[in-house]
Enzyme design. Sequence first.
Site, PDB file in Angstrom:
ATOM      1  N   ASN A   9       0.855  -1.186   0.000  1.00  0.00           N
ATOM      2  CA  ASN A   9       0.000   0.000   0.000  1.00  0.00           C
ATOM      3  C   ASN A   9       0.896   1.243   0.000  1.00  0.00           C
ATOM      4  O   ASN A   9       1.646   1.470   0.951  1.00  0.00           O
ATOM      5  CB  ASN A   9      -0.883  -0.046   1.265  1.00  0.00           C
ATOM      6  CG  ASN A   9      -1.787   1.149   1.401  1.00  0.00           C
ATOM      7  OD1 ASN A   9      -1.817   2.022   0.529  1.00  0.00           O
ATOM      8  ND2 ASN A   9      -2.520   1.207   2.502  1.00  0.00           N
ATOM      9  N   LYS A  11      -0.109   4.257   0.204  1.00  0.00           N
ATOM     10  CA  LYS A  11      -0.788   5.323   0.973  1.00  0.00           C
ATOM     11  C   LYS A  11      -0.637   6.666   0.234  1.00  0.00           C
ATOM     12  O   LYS A  11      -0.712   6.706  -0.994  1.00  0.00           O
ATOM     13  CB  LYS A  11      -0.241   5.376   2.404  1.00  0.00           C
ATOM     14  CG  LYS A  11      -0.430   4.025   3.124  1.00  0.00           C
ATOM     15  CD  LYS A  11      -0.287   4.088   4.621  1.00  0.00           C
ATOM     16  CE  LYS A  11      -0.599   2.728   5.224  1.00  0.00           C
ATOM     17  NZ  LYS A  11      -0.563   2.700   6.671  1.00  0.00           N
ATOM     18  N   HIS A  93      -9.859   0.535   4.931  1.00  0.00           N
ATOM     19  CA  HIS A  93      -8.537   0.628   5.572  1.00  0.00           C
ATOM     20  C   HIS A  93      -8.667   1.411   6.873  1.00  0.00           C
ATOM     21  O   HIS A  93      -9.529   2.292   7.014  1.00  0.00           O
ATOM     22  CB  HIS A  93      -7.526   1.300   4.631  1.00  0.00           C
ATOM     23  CG  HIS A  93      -6.131   1.187   5.146  1.00  0.00           C
ATOM     24  ND1 HIS A  93      -5.618   2.077   6.054  1.00  0.00           N
ATOM     25  CD2 HIS A  93      -5.167   0.263   4.933  1.00  0.00           C
ATOM     26  CE1 HIS A  93      -4.383   1.709   6.369  1.00  0.00           C
ATOM     27  NE2 HIS A  93      -4.084   0.615   5.696  1.00  0.00           N
ATOM     28  N   GLU A 141      -5.296  -5.824  10.613  1.00  0.00           N
ATOM     29  CA  GLU A 141      -4.222  -4.870  10.919  1.00  0.00           C
ATOM     30  C   GLU A 141      -4.518  -4.173  12.247  1.00  0.00           C
ATOM     31  O   GLU A 141      -5.374  -3.279  12.295  1.00  0.00           O
ATOM     32  CB  GLU A 141      -4.135  -3.790   9.835  1.00  0.00           C
ATOM     33  CG  GLU A 141      -3.814  -4.304   8.460  1.00  0.00           C
ATOM     34  CD  GLU A 141      -3.328  -3.173   7.547  1.00  0.00           C
ATOM     35  OE1 GLU A 141      -2.298  -3.379   6.906  1.00  0.00           O
ATOM     36  OE2 GLU A 141      -3.967  -2.112   7.490  1.00  0.00           O
ATOM     37  N   ILE A 146       0.198  -0.029  13.096  1.00  0.00           N
ATOM     38  CA  ILE A 146       0.374   0.462  11.726  1.00  0.00           C
ATOM     39  C   ILE A 146       1.409   1.588  11.700  1.00  0.00           C
ATOM     40  O   ILE A 146       1.331   2.530  12.489  1.00  0.00           O
ATOM     41  CB  ILE A 146      -0.974   0.946  11.142  1.00  0.00           C
ATOM     42  CG1 ILE A 146      -1.893  -0.253  10.901  1.00  0.00           C
ATOM     43  CG2 ILE A 146      -0.763   1.726   9.852  1.00  0.00           C
ATOM     44  CD1 ILE A 146      -3.275   0.109  10.399  1.00  0.00           C
ATOM     45  N   SER A 203       4.889   1.183   4.948  1.00  0.00           N
ATOM     46  CA  SER A 203       6.088   1.989   5.202  1.00  0.00           C
ATOM     47  C   SER A 203       7.394   1.213   5.052  1.00  0.00           C
ATOM     48  O   SER A 203       8.394   1.782   4.589  1.00  0.00           O
ATOM     49  CB  SER A 203       6.012   2.617   6.602  1.00  0.00           C
ATOM     50  OG  SER A 203       5.759   1.631   7.580  1.00  0.00           O
TER      51      SER A 203
HETATM   52  O1  G3P Z   1      -2.066  -0.971   4.529  1.00  0.00           O
HETATM   53  C1  G3P Z   1      -0.911  -1.376   5.179  1.00  0.00           C
HETATM   54  C2  G3P Z   1      -0.694  -0.683   6.433  1.00  0.00           C
HETATM   55  O2  G3P Z   1      -1.742  -0.086   7.068  1.00  0.00           O
HETATM   56  C3  G3P Z   1       0.384  -1.187   7.302  1.00  0.00           C
HETATM   57  O3  G3P Z   1       1.246  -0.125   7.323  1.00  0.00           O
HETATM   58  O4  G3P Z   1       3.408   0.949   7.444  1.00  0.00           O
HETATM   59  O5  G3P Z   1       2.716  -0.677   9.209  1.00  0.00           O
HETATM   60  O6  G3P Z   1       3.291  -1.516   6.924  1.00  0.00           O
HETATM   61  P1  G3P Z   1       2.745  -0.361   7.758  1.00  0.00           P
END
Ligand code: G3P
Length: 222
Positions: A9, A11, A93, A141, A146, A203
């Site tokens: 993603n 973002k 999301h 998630e 996150i 990220s």
């Molecule tokens: O959509 C993926 C996300 O919400 C997870 O983010 O940066 O923790 O990999 P991250």
Amino acid sequence: MSSPLILINFKSYREGFGHKAHKIAQSAEIVSQESGIPIALAPCYMDIHPISHHYSLPVYAQHIDGITPGAHTGGILAEAVKEAGATGTLINHSERRLTLADIDAAVTAARDAHLASVVCTNNAATSAAAASLSPSYIAIEPPELIGSGVSVSKTDPGIIERTVEAVKSVNPDVRVLTGAGISTGECVKIAVELGTDGVLLASGVVKAENPQKVLEDLVSLL
Ligand code: G3P
């Protein structure tokens, strides 16, 4: 069992649109081709058309609205996303939460437009509710992890196990992804061993200095 999916993603990260999105897509294409592991990309809307036409990887939208063509100014139409080149979409999301009725409408819009649907959830109970709508995937998630760099696989394996169990008890055909803080091959391996069909991450790849290196590591233990 089919190969686990790695879904990235982008973002709205500064590092994730325009020519920088192309760089990530190019790296992902190389890694997917060399490893044989499916990698899908969820860039910002403006990049769906160019990314899906320049690279061979599946492209997902980051959100769609549960609407049909008509007078919806600013609406994100599943059919338009499909025509731009996407083959799937995220829905609900953590950074774009919807009501259950909205999720239902969006999953239906995705199905009608022949888009795969990934409904994001925050715990086992919401995962079970979302599974009853029969999306292609549920992506669990934990919101607090996150973007934290702290991996759900290592910190909270229980939520992954409970979600897989809850989803499969409602609809065994719905596949499960997990995300939040995923950044290494070890995180992916644990997620798969806990019964998921892949990972959703952002990220760890998008903000990395060398996304290709991170992607190579992500698929290295599969
Ligand atoms: O959509 C993926 C996300 O919400 C997870 O983010 O940066 O923790 O990999 P991250």
